[in-house]
Every structure is written in structure tokens, then in C-alpha cells.
Design a protein around this motif. Structure first.
Motif, PDB file in Angstrom:
ATOM      1  N   ASN A 149      26.338  43.508  31.157  1.00  0.00           N
ATOM      2  CA  ASN A 149      26.922  43.569  32.488  1.00  0.00           C
ATOM      3  C   ASN A 149      28.285  42.869  32.474  1.00  0.00           C
ATOM      4  N   ASP A 150      28.820  42.549  33.644  1.00  0.00           N
ATOM      5  CA  ASP A 150      30.167  41.995  33.743  1.00  0.00           C
ATOM      6  C   ASP A 150      30.195  40.476  33.770  1.00  0.00           C
ATOM      7  N   LEU A 151      29.155  39.823  33.308  1.00  0.00           N
ATOM      8  CA  LEU A 151      29.079  38.362  33.312  1.00  0.00           C
ATOM      9  C   LEU A 151      30.297  37.727  32.633  1.00  0.00           C
ATOM     10  N   ALA A 152      30.736  38.272  31.509  1.00  0.00           N
ATOM     11  CA  ALA A 152      31.799  37.648  30.724  1.00  0.00           C
ATOM     12  C   ALA A 152      33.187  38.205  31.033  1.00  0.00           C
ATOM     13  N   ASP A 153      33.323  39.037  32.054  1.00  0.00           N
ATOM     14  CA  ASP A 153      34.596  39.709  32.298  1.00  0.00           C
ATOM     15  C   ASP A 153      35.407  39.020  33.392  1.00  0.00           C
TER      16      ASP A 153
END
Length: 414
Positions: free
Chosen positions: A46-50
Motif C-alpha cells: 500500500n502507500d504506507l512508505a510513499d
């Protein structure tokens, strides 16, 4: 620049990806960045690190692990992969307590998301953290150690408190492990004797597609002692007559050695060999962790959805994780059972199904894995974590200007 995660299901929106070569360079980079997020090995779904502004990858900080034998700890840079760590520890006579199924993930990324292996007595990988060196929003280096007031909130922190430049982990004397695979565990036996089955080895994984009357495979990993012996009689199963891959029909050549052949911990605890680099995976992943007391009921609830799950599924892995005290750990407060779904790469259909699975598991207070796919709508994660408000306060004190905030944290945490 086009950068995707390992599975290819997510494209990062950041316009810049920095790769500092030293901690000092990392500190200078963070200090001049209005917004930035740390990027691990991109095994997140998912977009956790973005962040649309900038990302910082820590693989350029790679340095030799520093072993402190007196303290029984090892210190590594945040981007160090567990496979690299193992290659340094084992020849020196040391080990970590557990590993995840893939040894290719980074230490800081696994710790920040409460990634885990399996075992009734084994806590998740973050529980081995003895200390962290975090680069804060102004570029300062802050050290937190076990026993500090904010330590339990700083380990599984989803990148919200800073960039983990270095991580110190507990270690123990090296050990050997033997891995056995058993086939066709009857569901009636699994539900009636789940505690005995998961307690029969140091690490146990059940692989199922939820259809039929049997769980297809049971992988058992046992620390080798003088009393170790192969199990041939195991709850109505058949011992595998050769190596197996968790997915049916896949060549097991890249899986770790089975058939009860003893070997070093790092060559058995992961499911896949360290010298095998996973290609971009044609898969999606979700995982839900339920309190151990609800395990059988949760399995039955999901099994009732088999006809909807099976067409989208590659395999489900059921594992156990011992409880810990880390505020946002998915095993915080007590032992958990993880229901891990490896899906076919059909994201719209998987996303449409996840709310149904989550509704079936809601009565069991299921916690989604932070780095995998779960339904964004109508989440009430706060009620699942008793120290939720304390974590939010810690973030507000540590990063008041939101340098490390992103859309994921805004939706789910802050």
C-alpha cells in the motif's frame, strides 16, 4: 521517474528518491526536506512508505553489522536486509530469535510495520529491538533504548517519528533448525487440536486454499536438540515425500531445505532461500491478526467464505505470534494468530472482497497488517490499540510540523 513496489500493484508518487551514503548525509537531507518518507525494500502493498515530495532509501547506508557480545546485541543500518545480517551473525556464532518468510526485507521496514515470522513462543521481529537511532525532522539524531519512556511507542512507528538510521537487535547463540512438511491435515483435526498443532514446533505454518476437508500443507520448523526426531504420525497427515512449495504446482527449488534435514537457523526459518532473489511477484497480500483465544472461531468464519475467497486466492498461511508491549504492534497486548492471504493480482476484485472478510473478522478485533492491503473505508483502528492516543501524542511532540506525515498516516492514524 516511475518506481513501483515489489508486487507492481502500487506506483510511488514521489518526484525524488534520495540514496544517502552516510548517516551524516541522511541527516542533512532530512533537515532540508519539508516532507520526506523512508523507503525500504518495497515489499509493502500500500502507500504506507510513499509521499509525493521525496523518499529516502537506506540501502546505501549498508555497513558491517556491529556485534556486541557482552550485551548480546547487534547494530545495523536501517536498510540492512535480514539475509545480510544472518551472513554476518552465523559465522560469528550468533543468531536472531526468528525470521520472516522472506529474508530479503530490510530491518527498519520490518520493525516499523510489526512484520513477523511464526511460533507460539516467538514474538514479532520488532520485539527484538533493543535500541533505535532516529533522524528527526530537524536532522538531529535521537537515540531511544529499551526502558526509555517512549521506547514502546517508537519501535513499530510506521515511519511517523523519523528515519531509522541504525537499529540495535537482541541476539542469541546460533542454533540449527530442521523443517518438516506434512500434507492434508483434516480441518476437523486442525480446529479440535489447533494449540497442539501450532505448539508442536518452534515455528508452524498452515497453508490452505479454504476448500475441501483438509489443509493442504503444514510446515514445521524445530530447533534441533539431542531429542529431535522426525514426526511421522501427525494428526492424520501424510509426511511429504519430497520438497514442497507453498503454492501447488510450483517448483520448490527456491524453498529452504525440508524433509527434516538440520541446518543453520537462517537456512530454515524463512520459507525461501537467501540466495534466491524474488522477482516482481504476481500477487497481492493481506493479513489479519486475531487474539489467540478467538483463533478457531475466526478460522471457521473465514472458511464460511471459501466460495468467495478461493477464486481470487493463491494460498492462505496461518501462523502464530507471541504477544508484546509495543504500542502499535499487531501483537500488542497478547498472543495472536495471523491469517495471511496471498491473492492473485486482481486488485479491484480483491479490494471489493476485503470488506466482507473484515466484517466476518470484526467481532474478533482483527488487526490488519500495516504494510498489506486492507479496506480503507470505515476503519476504526483506534479501538484495537489501547495506546493509540499515546502514540498520536508522541508523534505530535516528535514531528510537530508533519515532516514524516503522508496520506496513509492521515487516513489511518493521525
Amino acid at each position: 521517474m516511475t518506481l513501483t513496489n515489489w508486487a507492481g500493484n502500487y506506483t510511488y508518487g514521489a518526484t525524488e528518491v534520495h540514496r544517502p551514503r552516510s548517516v551524516e548525509e541522511l541527516r542533512e537531507l532530512v533537515a532540508r526536506s519539508p516532507r520526506i518518507r523512508a523507503l525500504g525494500t518495497r515489499h509493502c502493498f500500500n502507500d504506507l512508505a510513499d509521499d509525493p515530495a521525496a523518499l529516502v532509501a537506506l540501502d546505501g547506508l549498508e555497513a558491517a553489522p556491529e556485534i556486541d557480545e557482552a550485551a548480546r546485541t547487534v547494530t545495523v543500518t536501517g536498510g540492512t536486509r535480514y539475509g545480510t545480517l544472518a551472513q554476518a551473525l552465523h559465522p560469528a556464532g550468533w543468531a536472531v530469535h526468528n525470521l520472516a518468510s522472506l529474508p530479503h526485507i530490510s530491518v527498519a521496514g520490518a520493525v516499523a510495520t510489526a512484520t513477523h515470522g511464526s511460533g507460539d513462543r516467538s514474538r514479532n521481529l520488532a520485539a527484538a529491538v533493543a535500541g533505535l537511532e532516529l533522524v528527526g525532522p530537524d536532522g538531529s539524531l535521537r537515540t531511544v533504548r529499551r526502558g526509555d519512556a517512549d521506547f514502546d511507542g517508537s519501535v513499530v512507528a510506521l515511519g511517523a517519528l523519523g528515519v531509522a538510521a541504525r537499529v540495535t537487535l537482541d541476539i542469541e547463540p546460533t542454533y540449527d533448525v530442521a523443517q518438516e512438511v506434512h500434507l492434508d491435515l483434516p480441518w476437523r483435526e486442525a480446529l479440535a487440536h489447533l494449540d497442539e498443532i501450532t505448539g508442536s514446533a518452534d515455528s508452524v505454518s498452515l497453508f490452505t486454499d479454504w476448500t475441501g476437508d483438509s489443509i493442504q500443507q503444514v510446515w514445521r520448523k524445530t530447533r534441533v536438540t539431542d531429542s529431535y526426531a522426525l514426526r511421522t504420525d501427525f494428526f492424520g497427515t501424510t509426511p511429504a515425500d519430497g520438497p514442497r512449495h507453498p503454492l501447488p504446482g510450483i517448483d520448490p527449488v527456491n524453498c529452504t531445505a525440508q524433509l527434516g534435514e538440520p541446518g543453520p537457523w537462517h537456512d530454515r526459518l524463512p520459507h525461501f532461500r537467501m540466495d534466491f532473489t524474488p522477482s516482481n511477484g504476481d500477487e497481492l497480500q493481506s493479513e489479519y491478526l486475531v487474539p489467540r483465544a478467538h483463533a478457531v472461531a475466526a478460522l471457521e468464519a473465514v472458511r464460511a467464505l471459501a466460495d468467495r475467497i478461493a477464486p481470487l486466492l493463491q494460498v492462505t498461511e496461518v501462523r502464530t505470534i507471541a504477544g508484546d508491549d509495543l504500542w502499535l504492534s499487531t501483537a500488542s497486548g497478547g498472543d495472536r494468530v495471523g491469517l495471511h492471504f496471498t491473492w492473485l493480482p486482481r486488485q479491484p476484485e480483491v479490494a471489493a472482497l476485503l470488506p466482507t472478510i473484515e466484517a466476518a473478522l470484526a467481532q474478533f478485533d482483527a488487526r490488519p497488517h500495516w504494510g498489506k492491503l486492507f479496506a480503507d473505508a470505515d476503519r476504526d483502528l483506534a479501538r484495537l490499540y489501547p495506546r493509540w492516543d499515546d502514540f498520536r501524542s508522541l508523534v505530535a511532540r516528535t514531528d510537530p510540523d508533519g515532516v514524516f506525515r503522508n496520506a496513509y498516516l492521515d487516513r489511518h492514524v493521525l
